[in-house]
Write a protein that holds these residues in place. Structure first.
Motif, mmCIF file in Angstrom:
data_model
loop_
_atom_site.group_PDB
_atom_site.id
_atom_site.type_symbol
_atom_site.label_atom_id
_atom_site.label_comp_id
_atom_site.label_asym_id
_atom_site.label_seq_id
_atom_site.Cartn_x
_atom_site.Cartn_y
_atom_site.Cartn_z
ATOM 1 N N LEU A 13 -10.359 36.104 8.116
ATOM 2 C CA LEU A 13 -11.201 36.907 8.661
ATOM 3 C C LEU A 13 -11.118 37.943 9.618
ATOM 4 O O LEU A 13 -11.358 38.910 9.603
ATOM 5 N N ALA A 14 -9.885 37.704 10.346
ATOM 6 C CA ALA A 14 -9.404 38.725 11.487
ATOM 7 C C ALA A 14 -8.690 39.864 10.573
ATOM 8 O O ALA A 14 -8.963 40.982 11.068
ATOM 9 N N HIS A 15 -8.279 39.670 9.299
ATOM 10 C CA HIS A 15 -7.668 41.044 8.486
ATOM 11 C C HIS A 15 -8.951 41.413 8.054
ATOM 12 O O HIS A 15 -8.532 42.762 7.611
ATOM 13 N N LEU A 16 -9.903 40.967 7.920
ATOM 14 C CA LEU A 16 -11.130 41.994 7.122
ATOM 15 C C LEU A 16 -11.911 42.677 7.915
ATOM 16 O O LEU A 16 -12.400 43.815 7.651
ATOM 17 N N THR A 17 -11.874 42.131 9.341
ATOM 18 C CA THR A 17 -12.713 42.884 10.385
ATOM 19 C C THR A 17 -12.574 44.357 10.486
ATOM 20 O O THR A 17 -13.655 45.255 10.612
ATOM 21 N N PRO A 18 -11.450 44.876 10.660
ATOM 22 C CA PRO A 18 -11.183 46.505 10.614
ATOM 23 C C PRO A 18 -11.548 47.273 9.535
ATOM 24 O O PRO A 18 -12.220 48.518 9.694
ATOM 25 N N TRP A 19 -11.922 46.560 8.564
ATOM 26 C CA TRP A 19 -12.081 47.171 7.340
ATOM 27 C C TRP A 19 -13.733 47.418 6.822
ATOM 28 O O TRP A 19 -14.017 47.830 5.728
ATOM 29 N N MET A 20 -14.489 46.476 7.682
ATOM 30 C CA MET A 20 -15.857 46.520 7.421
ATOM 31 C C MET A 20 -16.676 47.575 8.317
ATOM 32 O O MET A 20 -16.551 47.616 9.629
ATOM 33 N N MET A 21 -17.225 48.600 7.610
ATOM 34 C CA MET A 21 -17.626 49.694 8.385
ATOM 35 C C MET A 21 -19.383 50.086 7.936
ATOM 36 O O MET A 21 -19.787 51.279 7.768
ATOM 37 N N ALA A 22 -20.105 49.038 8.107
ATOM 38 C CA ALA A 22 -21.548 49.111 7.829
ATOM 39 C C ALA A 22 -22.166 49.758 8.871
ATOM 40 O O ALA A 22 -22.909 50.815 8.624
ATOM 41 N N ASP A 23 -21.552 49.769 10.140
ATOM 42 C CA ASP A 23 -22.261 50.609 11.247
ATOM 43 C C ASP A 23 -21.826 51.932 11.232
ATOM 44 O O ASP A 23 -22.508 52.861 11.295
ATOM 45 N N VAL A 24 -20.621 52.361 10.612
ATOM 46 C CA VAL A 24 -20.006 53.617 10.352
ATOM 47 C C VAL A 24 -20.911 54.432 9.419
ATOM 48 O O VAL A 24 -21.448 55.644 9.309
ATOM 49 N N PHE A 25 -21.174 53.519 8.186
ATOM 50 C CA PHE A 25 -22.150 53.965 7.291
ATOM 51 C C PHE A 25 -23.563 54.521 7.864
ATOM 52 O O PHE A 25 -24.456 55.532 7.046
ATOM 53 N N ILE A 26 -24.209 53.732 8.875
ATOM 54 C CA ILE A 26 -25.311 53.854 9.055
ATOM 55 C C ILE A 26 -25.521 55.280 9.920
ATOM 56 O O ILE A 26 -26.370 56.029 9.885
ATOM 57 N N ILE A 27 -24.374 55.530 10.750
ATOM 58 C CA ILE A 27 -24.220 56.936 11.314
ATOM 59 C C ILE A 27 -24.245 58.086 10.421
ATOM 60 O O ILE A 27 -24.961 59.126 10.314
ATOM 61 N N GLY A 28 -23.378 57.734 9.183
ATOM 62 C CA GLY A 28 -23.303 58.739 8.164
ATOM 63 C C GLY A 28 -24.736 58.837 7.423
ATOM 64 O O GLY A 28 -25.160 60.148 7.037
ATOM 65 N N ALA A 29 -25.495 57.605 7.083
ATOM 66 C CA ALA A 29 -26.788 58.044 6.671
ATOM 67 C C ALA A 29 -27.478 58.871 7.505
ATOM 68 O O ALA A 29 -28.345 59.721 7.191
ATOM 69 N N MET B 290 -22.814 41.532 15.454
ATOM 70 C CA MET B 290 -23.160 40.530 16.447
ATOM 71 C C MET B 290 -22.304 39.253 15.811
ATOM 72 O O MET B 290 -21.899 38.692 16.584
ATOM 73 N N THR B 291 -22.350 39.166 14.519
ATOM 74 C CA THR B 291 -21.638 38.097 13.913
ATOM 75 C C THR B 291 -19.953 38.088 14.147
ATOM 76 O O THR B 291 -19.634 37.140 14.622
ATOM 77 N N VAL B 292 -19.475 39.266 14.208
ATOM 78 C CA VAL B 292 -18.106 39.383 14.418
ATOM 79 C C VAL B 292 -17.852 39.141 16.019
ATOM 80 O O VAL B 292 -16.753 38.229 16.288
ATOM 81 N N GLN B 293 -18.696 39.707 16.692
ATOM 82 C CA GLN B 293 -18.521 39.257 18.263
ATOM 83 C C GLN B 293 -18.837 37.887 18.590
ATOM 84 O O GLN B 293 -18.236 37.364 19.438
ATOM 85 N N SER B 294 -19.530 37.047 17.776
ATOM 86 C CA SER B 294 -19.636 35.535 18.038
ATOM 87 C C SER B 294 -18.453 34.850 17.768
ATOM 88 O O SER B 294 -18.652 33.378 18.084
ATOM 89 N N ILE B 295 -17.776 35.148 16.985
ATOM 90 C CA ILE B 295 -16.596 34.224 16.505
ATOM 91 C C ILE B 295 -15.629 33.937 17.795
ATOM 92 O O ILE B 295 -15.236 34.787 18.310
ATOM 93 N N ASP B 296 -15.756 32.521 18.117
ATOM 94 C CA ASP B 296 -14.847 32.159 18.991
ATOM 95 C C ASP B 296 -13.577 31.559 18.276
ATOM 96 O O ASP B 296 -13.558 30.530 17.948
ATOM 97 N N GLY B 297 -12.543 32.529 18.176
ATOM 98 C CA GLY B 297 -11.442 32.066 17.323
ATOM 99 C C GLY B 297 -10.710 30.722 18.019
ATOM 100 O O GLY B 297 -10.030 30.127 17.119
ATOM 101 N N ASP B 298 -10.603 30.930 19.267
ATOM 102 C CA ASP B 298 -9.761 29.774 19.943
ATOM 103 C C ASP B 298 -10.681 28.525 19.625
ATOM 104 O O ASP B 298 -9.811 27.394 19.279
ATOM 105 N N TRP B 299 -11.911 28.525 19.819
ATOM 106 C CA TRP B 299 -12.516 27.151 19.436
ATOM 107 C C TRP B 299 -12.298 26.788 17.945
ATOM 108 O O TRP B 299 -12.302 25.900 17.702
ATOM 109 N N MET B 300 -12.522 27.798 17.268
ATOM 110 C CA MET B 300 -12.662 27.452 15.745
ATOM 111 C C MET B 300 -11.032 26.904 15.278
ATOM 112 O O MET B 300 -11.414 26.031 14.660
ATOM 113 N N TRP B 301 -10.137 27.621 15.655
ATOM 114 C CA TRP B 301 -8.971 26.987 15.205
ATOM 115 C C TRP B 301 -8.640 25.791 15.796
ATOM 116 O O TRP B 301 -8.005 24.811 15.347
ATOM 117 N N PHE B 302 -8.918 25.183 17.027
ATOM 118 C CA PHE B 302 -8.770 24.015 17.498
ATOM 119 C C PHE B 302 -9.827 23.007 16.875
ATOM 120 O O PHE B 302 -9.160 21.860 16.735
#
Length: 453
Positions: free
Chosen positions: A164-180, A211-223
């Protein structure tokens, strides 16, 4: 047997998911250590309440963000995002008409149309960043959180969580909206535009994905997935990890002892390095490649507009000038910043950081780390111009009356964006703090602050 010690838990409401009710600090009596991934400072995590975050006392990097009901929140947002994405790919995206001739496109055509113009690499990049990778990410989130809510992690959960952490930088839906939005403003004065259900669904999808990306609590999830093995014996706070022969995992945060070059994290199996190998050499190589590609990206046309049989090629700067002449100053400013200021600024900033490493000290390391964070954050927004080309090429197809074709600069500029993003990823910010040991800071616990917003 794992070494965990637990404290007594309060009674749970009926059918309340245990993973959502007990953060890691309520499930263990041991002090939990973290080595900052940006300055290498070892500190102990304080107890956190919902809405609080722990930051590194040395460089202010956020170590942990705590959310209320993280598994339920992330799963609900991910499911809502997938529904919005399904709607976005099932209905018309946008249509235009001019002099009785028009065209209507679906979201996927913004990528597939480029293949017909011999731009398969750009088409793949567009498809992956706005559809495929976000969908994979969301399915992964649902898979993980569903297992955690059942208190029985699903198969391959550890590998998915690490991805998940490796995918995050390459998701650009928000950038595409600005482009549209930029694309629609560009052609609003030349043709009649009609927005489809897909356009609004994709805008909602972009917001929900963020919002989904920001909601991930990695510390809680891994524990919750793998527990937390004991930190290496003798690990001290108030100093750097490298001086103690340990390092913090960049994915799950666990402090591990480094004994050989190919070691992996005990908890998530991520590759570990005291410092990223050949960080400066790789960064310089990627910066050089990006600089070379930036020349054709600006010298060659990024698209060619045909109107009434007359073909007019347009470079990036030419497109900005055209927008200014049309009176669209705000849009021209967005394109100029995203396509000129950001790439050049990122190249200069990363080169300056590489050159100034030997002259770093604790007084300027803080500001240089902030500069690094800024370059890492803004790099993806340069993709706006590539998305503008993809949308216009798919939409404006009215033969000799009006049509737009992609130019060779589209591929070159896309390469610049990818190369600068990779350069920021290969640069190890811990090198900024390595020149001199810290003398002014000996705090042992990360600072605790409320989460913004």
């Amino acid at each position: 047997m794992p070494h965990y010690s637990f404290i007594k838990r309060p009674s749970l409401p009926v059918n309340s998911p245990e993973v959502d009710c007990f953060p890691p600090e309520t499930r263990t009596q041991r002090r939990r250590l973290r080595a900052c991934h940006e300055c290498d400072w070892v500190s102990a995590l304080p107890p956190l309440k919902s809405g609080e975050k722990a930051t590194c006392p040395r460089c202010s990097h956020v170590l942990v963000k705590r959310h209320r009901y993280p598994a339920q929140r992330s799963m609900a947002l991910a499911l809502a995002s997938l529904i919005a994405l399904l709607v976005a790919i099932s209905f018309p995206f946008v249509s235009f008409s001019v002099s009785g001739v028009g065209n209507r496109i679906e979201l996927s055509q913004t990528a597939t149309t480029l293949i017909a113009f011999h731009q398969p690499i750009v088409a793949i990049a567009v498809m992956m960043t706005i559809l495929v990778l976000p969908a994979v990410y969301l399915v992964g989130v649902v898979w993980l959180q569903f297992g955690l809510l059942r208190a029985r992690p699903m198969p391959f959960s550890r590998d998915i969580a690490r991805s998940l952490a490796h995918l995050t930088p390459w998701m650009m839906a928000d950038v595409f909206i600005i482009g549209a939005l930029v694309s629609l403003i560009k052609i609003a004065g030349m043709a009649q535009i009609e927005l489809g259900i897909s356009f609004w669904a994709f805008c909602l999808f972009g917001i929900l994905l963020l919002m989904t990306v920001q909601s991930i609590d990695g510390d809680w999830m891994w524990f919750s997935l793998e527990g937390e093995p004991l930190a290496p014996e003798g690990t001290l706070t108030g100093t750097t990890a490298a001086n103690q022969g340990v390092t913090g995992c960049p994915t799950c945060g666990l402090v591990n002892r480094i004994e050989h070059d190919r070691q992996r994290c005990l908890r998530c199996h991520e590759k570990l390095h005291t410092r990223l190998p050949h960080s400066l050499q790789r960064t310089w190589a990627l910066l050089f490649a990006a600089t070379v590609m930036y020349l054709p990206a600006n010298l060659y046309p990024i698209m060619t507009t045909t109107s009434l049989g007359n073909a007019t090629p347009s470079t990036i700067i030419g497109g900005v000038v055209q927008l200014i002449q049309m009176g669209s100053w705000p849009v021209a400013a967005v394109i100029f910043v995203a396509s000129v200021i950001v790439p050049v600024g990122k190249l200069v900033a990363l080169a300056w950081l590489c050159l100034m490493l030997k002259r770093s000290n604790e007084l300027n390391a803080q500001s240089r780390t902030r500069l690094y964070r800024l370059t890492e954050f803004i790099g993806r927004w340069s993709m706006v111009d590539v998305f503008v080309v993809a949308i216009l090429v798919a939409l404006i197809r009215a033969g000799s009356l009006m049509s737009i074709t992609p130019g060779p600069a589209a591929l070159a500029f896309g390469a610049v964006v990818v190369l600068t993003m990779l350069a920021a990823m290969t640069f190890d910010p811990r090198l900024i703090w390595d020149t001199q040991p810290s003398r002014s800071l000996r705090r042992k616990t990360a600072t605790k602050e409320p989460v913004d917003g």
